[in-house]
Design a protein around this motif. Structure first.
Motif, PDB file in Angstrom:
ATOM      1  N   ALA A   1       0.839  -1.202   0.000  1.00 34.70           N
ATOM      2  CA  ALA A   1       0.000   0.000   0.000  1.00 34.70           C
ATOM      3  C   ALA A   1       0.874   1.253   0.000  1.00 34.70           C
ATOM      4  O   ALA A   1       0.479   2.301   0.488  1.00 34.70           O
ATOM      5  N   GLY A   2       2.086   1.127  -0.548  1.00 32.28           N
ATOM      6  CA  GLY A   2       2.980   2.282  -0.658  1.00 32.28           C
ATOM      7  C   GLY A   2       2.678   3.062  -1.930  1.00 32.28           C
ATOM      8  O   GLY A   2       1.601   2.914  -2.537  1.00 32.28           O
ATOM      9  N   GLY A   3       3.630   3.897  -2.347  1.00 32.47           N
ATOM     10  CA  GLY A   3       3.405   4.769  -3.496  1.00 32.47           C
ATOM     11  C   GLY A   3       3.123   3.992  -4.776  1.00 32.47           C
ATOM     12  O   GLY A   3       2.189   4.316  -5.523  1.00 32.47           O
ATOM     13  N   ALA A   4       3.903   2.948  -5.036  1.00 34.77           N
ATOM     14  CA  ALA A   4       3.721   2.189  -6.278  1.00 34.77           C
ATOM     15  C   ALA A   4       2.398   1.443  -6.252  1.00 34.77           C
ATOM     16  O   ALA A   4       1.673   1.375  -7.252  1.00 34.77           O
ATOM     17  N   ALA A   5       2.044   0.895  -5.078  1.00 34.70           N
ATOM     18  CA  ALA A   5       0.777   0.162  -4.964  1.00 34.70           C
ATOM     19  C   ALA A   5      -0.397   1.079  -5.270  1.00 34.70           C
ATOM     20  O   ALA A   5      -1.366   0.687  -5.927  1.00 34.70           O
TER      21      ALA A   5
END
Ligand code: NDP
Length: 280
Positions: free
Chosen positions: A136-140
Protein backbone atom coordinates in the motif's frame (compact mmCIF):
# COMPACT_ATOMS: atom_id res chain seq x y z
CA UNK A 1 17.00 30.02 -25.55
CA UNK A 2 13.79 29.16 -27.44
CA UNK A 3 15.69 28.20 -30.59
CA UNK A 4 18.19 26.12 -28.63
CA UNK A 5 15.35 24.52 -26.74
CA UNK A 6 14.04 23.22 -30.04
CA UNK A 7 17.34 21.83 -31.31
CA UNK A 8 19.01 20.34 -28.20
CA UNK A 9 16.81 19.08 -25.42
CA UNK A 10 17.79 18.09 -21.92
CA UNK A 11 15.87 15.87 -19.53
CA UNK A 12 16.80 14.28 -16.22
CA UNK A 13 15.84 11.99 -13.39
CA UNK A 14 15.83 13.68 -10.00
CA UNK A 15 16.16 11.68 -6.79
CA UNK A 16 18.05 11.13 -3.55
CA UNK A 17 19.75 8.74 -4.08
CA UNK A 18 19.73 8.61 -7.87
CA UNK A 19 22.86 6.62 -8.79
CA UNK A 20 20.93 3.33 -9.03
CA UNK A 21 18.40 4.68 -11.55
CA UNK A 22 18.14 2.85 -14.88
CA UNK A 23 16.32 5.79 -16.50
CA UNK A 24 19.47 7.36 -18.05
CA UNK A 25 20.20 4.06 -19.87
CA UNK A 26 16.63 3.78 -20.99
CA UNK A 27 16.21 7.30 -22.36
CA UNK A 28 19.79 7.28 -23.67
CA UNK A 29 18.97 4.18 -25.71
CA UNK A 30 15.93 5.86 -27.26
CA UNK A 31 17.79 9.12 -27.97
CA UNK A 32 20.49 7.21 -29.86
CA UNK A 33 18.04 4.93 -31.63
CA UNK A 34 15.92 7.79 -32.98
CA UNK A 35 18.95 10.07 -33.59
CA UNK A 36 17.43 12.82 -31.44
CA UNK A 37 19.65 15.71 -30.44
CA UNK A 38 19.54 15.79 -26.66
CA UNK A 39 20.64 14.19 -23.40
CA UNK A 40 19.13 12.62 -20.29
CA UNK A 41 21.11 12.82 -17.05
CA UNK A 42 20.81 11.72 -13.41
CA UNK A 43 20.63 14.66 -10.95
CA UNK A 44 21.17 14.08 -7.25
CA UNK A 45 18.85 16.60 -5.61
CA UNK A 46 18.18 16.77 -1.88
CA UNK A 47 14.72 17.68 -0.58
CA UNK A 48 15.56 21.26 0.50
CA UNK A 49 16.88 21.99 -3.03
CA UNK A 50 13.95 20.57 -5.00
CA UNK A 51 11.89 23.75 -5.48
CA UNK A 52 14.90 25.81 -6.56
CA UNK A 53 16.07 23.06 -8.94
CA UNK A 54 12.66 22.90 -10.61
CA UNK A 55 12.69 26.68 -11.09
CA UNK A 56 16.18 26.65 -12.58
CA UNK A 57 16.06 23.64 -14.94
CA UNK A 58 13.62 25.07 -17.52
CA UNK A 59 15.76 28.22 -17.72
CA UNK A 60 18.86 26.26 -18.73
CA UNK A 61 17.35 24.10 -21.46
CA UNK A 62 15.60 21.24 -19.65
CA UNK A 63 12.27 20.18 -21.12
CA UNK A 64 11.25 17.83 -18.34
CA UNK A 65 12.26 15.43 -15.58
CA UNK A 66 11.36 12.13 -14.05
CA UNK A 67 11.05 12.24 -10.30
CA UNK A 68 11.94 9.36 -8.04
CA UNK A 69 12.09 8.77 -4.28
CA UNK A 70 11.71 10.74 -2.07
CA UNK A 71 10.38 13.63 -4.17
CA UNK A 72 7.23 12.29 -5.84
CA UNK A 73 4.74 13.93 -3.44
CA UNK A 74 6.66 17.22 -3.23
CA UNK A 75 6.95 17.39 -7.02
CA UNK A 76 3.18 17.22 -7.33
CA UNK A 77 2.78 20.01 -4.79
CA UNK A 78 5.25 22.21 -6.69
CA UNK A 79 3.64 21.69 -10.11
CA UNK A 80 1.55 24.39 -11.80
CA UNK A 81 -0.89 21.84 -13.24
CA UNK A 82 -1.46 18.11 -12.71
CA UNK A 83 -3.40 15.34 -14.42
CA UNK A 84 -6.41 13.93 -12.55
CA UNK A 85 -4.50 10.65 -12.22
CA UNK A 86 -1.49 12.29 -10.50
CA UNK A 87 -3.87 14.10 -8.15
CA UNK A 88 -5.75 10.89 -7.30
CA UNK A 89 -2.50 9.01 -6.65
CA UNK A 90 -1.05 11.95 -4.72
CA UNK A 91 2.36 11.76 -6.40
CA UNK A 92 4.06 12.75 -9.66
CA UNK A 93 6.85 10.90 -11.47
CA UNK A 94 6.91 12.87 -14.73
CA UNK A 95 7.20 16.66 -15.00
CA UNK A 96 7.11 18.61 -18.25
CA UNK A 97 8.31 22.22 -18.37
CA UNK A 98 6.36 24.68 -20.50
CA UNK A 99 8.24 27.44 -22.33
CA UNK A 100 7.33 29.90 -19.54
CA UNK A 101 8.83 27.59 -16.90
CA UNK A 102 5.49 26.40 -15.53
CA UNK A 103 5.27 22.70 -14.68
CA UNK A 104 2.82 20.00 -15.82
CA UNK A 105 2.80 16.96 -13.54
CA UNK A 106 1.71 13.42 -14.35
CA UNK A 107 1.99 9.98 -12.79
CA UNK A 108 2.83 7.41 -15.46
CA UNK A 109 3.45 4.45 -13.11
CA UNK A 110 -0.22 3.45 -13.46
CA UNK A 111 -0.14 3.47 -17.25
CA UNK A 112 3.27 1.77 -17.20
CA UNK A 113 1.98 -1.05 -15.05
CA UNK A 114 -1.09 -1.66 -17.23
CA UNK A 115 0.80 -1.46 -20.53
CA UNK A 116 3.34 -3.96 -19.24
CA UNK A 117 0.64 -6.36 -18.04
CA UNK A 118 -1.37 -6.05 -21.25
CA UNK A 119 1.59 -6.57 -23.54
CA UNK A 120 2.79 -9.64 -21.59
CA UNK A 121 -0.72 -11.11 -21.09
CA UNK A 122 -3.00 -9.95 -23.91
CA UNK A 123 -5.67 -12.44 -22.80
CA UNK A 124 -6.09 -10.85 -19.35
CA UNK A 125 -9.65 -9.49 -18.91
CA UNK A 126 -9.80 -6.99 -16.01
CA UNK A 127 -13.59 -7.15 -15.57
CA UNK A 128 -13.80 -10.90 -15.08
CA UNK A 129 -12.41 -11.51 -11.59
CA UNK A 130 -11.09 -9.83 -8.43
CA UNK A 131 -7.44 -8.78 -8.23
CA UNK A 132 -5.19 -9.28 -5.22
CA UNK A 133 -2.60 -6.55 -4.61
CA UNK A 134 0.09 -6.78 -1.92
CA UNK A 135 1.42 -3.44 -0.65
CA UNK A 136 0.00 0.00 0.00
CA UNK A 137 2.98 2.28 -0.66
CA UNK A 138 3.40 4.77 -3.50
CA UNK A 139 3.72 2.19 -6.28
CA UNK A 140 0.78 0.16 -4.96
CA UNK A 141 -1.40 3.25 -5.04
CA UNK A 142 -0.63 3.81 -8.73
CA UNK A 143 -1.46 0.16 -9.43
CA UNK A 144 -4.75 0.35 -7.52
CA UNK A 145 -5.66 3.43 -9.55
CA UNK A 146 -4.80 1.67 -12.82
CA UNK A 147 -6.69 -1.53 -12.02
CA UNK A 148 -9.84 0.28 -10.90
CA UNK A 149 -9.84 2.38 -14.03
CA UNK A 150 -9.32 -0.76 -16.13
CA UNK A 151 -12.54 -2.17 -14.63
CA UNK A 152 -11.45 -4.69 -11.97
CA UNK A 153 -14.67 -5.47 -10.04
CA UNK A 154 -13.01 -6.03 -6.64
CA UNK A 155 -9.52 -5.26 -5.45
CA UNK A 156 -8.25 -7.15 -2.41
CA UNK A 157 -5.57 -5.00 -0.83
CA UNK A 158 -3.17 -6.46 1.72
CA UNK A 159 -0.44 -4.59 3.52
CA UNK A 160 1.83 -5.35 6.46
CA UNK A 161 0.65 -2.13 8.15
CA UNK A 162 -3.16 -2.39 7.87
CA UNK A 163 -3.79 1.34 8.38
CA UNK A 164 -2.12 2.14 5.07
CA UNK A 165 -4.34 -0.29 3.13
CA UNK A 166 -7.42 1.09 4.90
CA UNK A 167 -6.43 4.62 3.93
CA UNK A 168 -6.16 3.62 0.25
CA UNK A 169 -9.55 1.87 0.47
CA UNK A 170 -11.15 4.97 1.96
CA UNK A 171 -9.72 7.08 -0.81
CA UNK A 172 -10.86 4.79 -3.64
CA UNK A 173 -14.19 3.51 -2.27
CA UNK A 174 -15.91 0.14 -1.82
CA UNK A 175 -14.34 -1.72 -4.76
CA UNK A 176 -11.12 -1.80 -2.69
CA UNK A 177 -11.33 -4.35 0.14
CA UNK A 178 -8.56 -4.00 2.73
CA UNK A 179 -7.64 -7.39 4.20
CA UNK A 180 -5.15 -8.36 6.91
CA UNK A 181 -1.70 -9.46 5.70
CA UNK A 182 -2.36 -12.91 7.18
CA UNK A 183 -5.27 -13.34 4.72
CA UNK A 184 -2.94 -13.37 1.70
CA UNK A 185 -3.45 -17.07 0.82
CA UNK A 186 -7.29 -16.80 1.01
CA UNK A 187 -7.24 -13.58 -1.00
CA UNK A 188 -6.00 -15.58 -3.98
CA UNK A 189 -9.12 -17.71 -4.24
CA UNK A 190 -10.86 -16.98 -7.59
CA UNK A 191 -8.46 -14.06 -8.13
CA UNK A 192 -7.78 -13.16 -11.76
CA UNK A 193 -4.52 -11.37 -10.96
CA UNK A 194 -1.86 -11.21 -8.22
CA UNK A 195 0.47 -8.22 -7.93
CA UNK A 196 3.39 -7.84 -5.54
CA UNK A 197 3.76 -4.09 -5.01
CA UNK A 198 5.87 -4.40 -1.85
CA UNK A 199 9.66 -4.33 -1.79
CA UNK A 200 9.75 -7.97 -0.63
CA UNK A 201 11.79 -10.12 -3.01
CA UNK A 202 14.09 -7.24 -3.97
CA UNK A 203 17.82 -7.93 -3.69
CA UNK A 204 18.78 -7.42 -0.03
CA UNK A 205 15.17 -7.84 1.20
CA UNK A 206 13.47 -11.00 2.46
CA UNK A 207 11.53 -12.97 -0.20
CA UNK A 208 7.76 -12.69 -0.41
CA UNK A 209 6.67 -15.90 1.25
CA UNK A 210 3.13 -16.68 0.13
CA UNK A 211 1.42 -19.98 -0.72
CA UNK A 212 -0.04 -19.71 -4.21
CA UNK A 213 -2.21 -22.85 -3.92
CA UNK A 214 -5.57 -21.04 -4.17
CA UNK A 215 -4.67 -18.97 -7.23
CA UNK A 216 -6.14 -20.19 -10.54
CA UNK A 217 -3.25 -21.18 -12.83
CA UNK A 218 -4.53 -18.99 -15.68
CA UNK A 219 -4.21 -15.81 -13.56
CA UNK A 220 -1.19 -13.59 -14.24
CA UNK A 221 1.29 -12.94 -11.42
CA UNK A 222 3.07 -9.56 -11.58
CA UNK A 223 6.02 -8.48 -9.49
CA UNK A 224 7.02 -4.83 -9.68
CA UNK A 225 10.41 -5.58 -8.13
CA UNK A 226 12.94 -5.77 -10.98
CA UNK A 227 16.20 -6.51 -9.17
CA UNK A 228 16.36 -9.48 -9.52
CA UNK A 229 14.30 -9.83 -12.67
CA UNK A 230 12.97 -13.24 -11.66
CA UNK A 231 11.97 -12.89 -8.01
CA UNK A 232 11.22 -15.97 -5.88
CA UNK A 233 7.50 -15.13 -6.31
CA UNK A 234 7.75 -15.17 -10.10
CA UNK A 235 9.81 -18.38 -10.06
CA UNK A 236 7.14 -20.09 -7.92
CA UNK A 237 4.31 -18.78 -10.13
CA UNK A 238 6.07 -19.86 -13.33
CA UNK A 239 6.70 -23.34 -11.88
CA UNK A 240 2.96 -23.89 -11.33
CA UNK A 241 2.05 -22.59 -14.78
CA UNK A 242 0.85 -19.02 -14.12
CA UNK A 243 1.73 -16.36 -16.70
CA UNK A 244 4.31 -14.01 -15.11
CA UNK A 245 5.09 -10.33 -15.62
CA UNK A 246 8.35 -8.91 -14.28
CA UNK A 247 8.89 -5.39 -12.92
CA UNK A 248 11.17 -4.27 -15.71
CA UNK A 249 8.21 -4.01 -18.10
CA UNK A 250 6.54 -1.44 -15.84
CA UNK A 251 9.75 0.56 -15.58
CA UNK A 252 10.15 0.65 -19.38
CA UNK A 253 6.52 1.43 -20.15
CA UNK A 254 6.21 4.22 -17.55
CA UNK A 255 8.97 6.08 -19.40
CA UNK A 256 7.12 6.21 -22.73
CA UNK A 257 4.80 9.21 -22.12
CA UNK A 258 7.61 11.41 -20.75
CA UNK A 259 9.94 10.66 -23.66
CA UNK A 260 7.17 11.38 -26.15
CA UNK A 261 6.30 14.72 -24.53
CA UNK A 262 9.90 15.89 -24.17
CA UNK A 263 11.46 14.61 -27.38
CA UNK A 264 8.45 14.49 -29.73
CA UNK A 265 8.47 10.82 -30.66
CA UNK A 266 6.59 7.88 -29.16
CA UNK A 267 9.33 5.33 -28.42
CA UNK A 268 9.05 1.56 -28.65
CA UNK A 269 9.42 -0.89 -25.80
CA UNK A 270 11.08 -4.03 -27.15
CA UNK A 271 13.81 -6.58 -26.51
CA UNK A 272 16.59 -4.20 -27.61
CA UNK A 273 15.48 -1.72 -24.94
CA UNK A 274 15.33 -4.42 -22.27
CA UNK A 275 18.84 -5.54 -23.18
CA UNK A 276 20.16 -1.96 -23.07
CA UNK A 277 18.67 -1.35 -19.63
CA UNK A 278 19.90 -4.68 -18.26
CA UNK A 279 23.46 -4.14 -19.52
CA UNK A 280 25.86 -3.98 -16.53
P1 NDP B 1 7.10 2.35 -0.47
O1 NDP B 1 8.20 2.52 0.52
O2 NDP B 1 6.13 3.46 -0.69
O3 NDP B 1 6.23 1.03 -0.03
C1 NDP B 1 6.87 -0.18 0.34
C2 NDP B 1 5.81 -1.27 0.48
O4 NDP B 1 6.48 -2.51 0.79
C3 NDP B 1 4.83 -1.02 1.61
O5 NDP B 1 3.58 -1.57 1.28
C4 NDP B 1 5.48 -1.79 2.77
O6 NDP B 1 4.58 -2.15 3.80
C5 NDP B 1 5.97 -3.00 2.05
N1 NDP B 1 7.02 -3.71 2.78
C6 NDP B 1 8.32 -3.32 2.94
N2 NDP B 1 8.98 -4.24 3.69
C7 NDP B 1 8.09 -5.21 4.01
C8 NDP B 1 8.17 -6.42 4.77
N3 NDP B 1 9.32 -6.80 5.36
N4 NDP B 1 7.05 -7.18 4.88
C9 NDP B 1 5.88 -6.80 4.30
N5 NDP B 1 5.75 -5.66 3.57
C10 NDP B 1 6.84 -4.88 3.43
O7 NDP B 1 7.81 1.92 -1.81
P2 NDP B 1 7.24 1.96 -3.33
O8 NDP B 1 5.78 1.67 -3.27
O9 NDP B 1 7.69 3.18 -4.00
O10 NDP B 1 8.05 0.74 -3.98
C11 NDP B 1 7.79 -0.62 -3.65
C12 NDP B 1 8.66 -1.52 -4.53
O11 NDP B 1 8.29 -1.34 -5.90
C13 NDP B 1 10.16 -1.20 -4.48
O12 NDP B 1 10.85 -2.44 -4.51
C14 NDP B 1 10.43 -0.45 -5.76
O13 NDP B 1 11.75 -0.63 -6.25
C15 NDP B 1 9.43 -1.08 -6.70
N6 NDP B 1 8.99 -0.17 -7.77
C16 NDP B 1 9.04 -0.62 -9.06
C17 NDP B 1 8.62 0.18 -10.10
C18 NDP B 1 8.70 -0.34 -11.50
O14 NDP B 1 8.59 0.47 -12.43
N7 NDP B 1 8.86 -1.63 -11.70
C19 NDP B 1 8.10 1.54 -9.87
C20 NDP B 1 8.07 1.92 -8.47
C21 NDP B 1 8.51 1.08 -7.46
P3 NDP B 1 4.36 -1.16 5.06
O15 NDP B 1 3.37 -0.12 4.60
O16 NDP B 1 3.82 -2.05 6.11
O17 NDP B 1 5.71 -0.57 5.41
Amino acid sequence: MTGERRTYRLAAVIGDPVGHSRSPMLHGHWLARYAISGAYVPLHVRAPDLAETLRLLPRIGFVGVNVTLPHKEAALALASRATPRARRIGAANTLTFAADGSIDADNTDAEGFLSSLRSACPGWRPGEAPASVLGAGGAARAIVDALLEAGVPELRLLNRSPARAEEVAQHYGPRVRPLPWSAAPESLSQAGLLVNATSLGMAGQPPLDIALDGLPTASPVCDIVYVPLETPLLAAARARGNPVVDGLGMLLHQAVPGFERWFGRRPEVDEALRAAVLAP
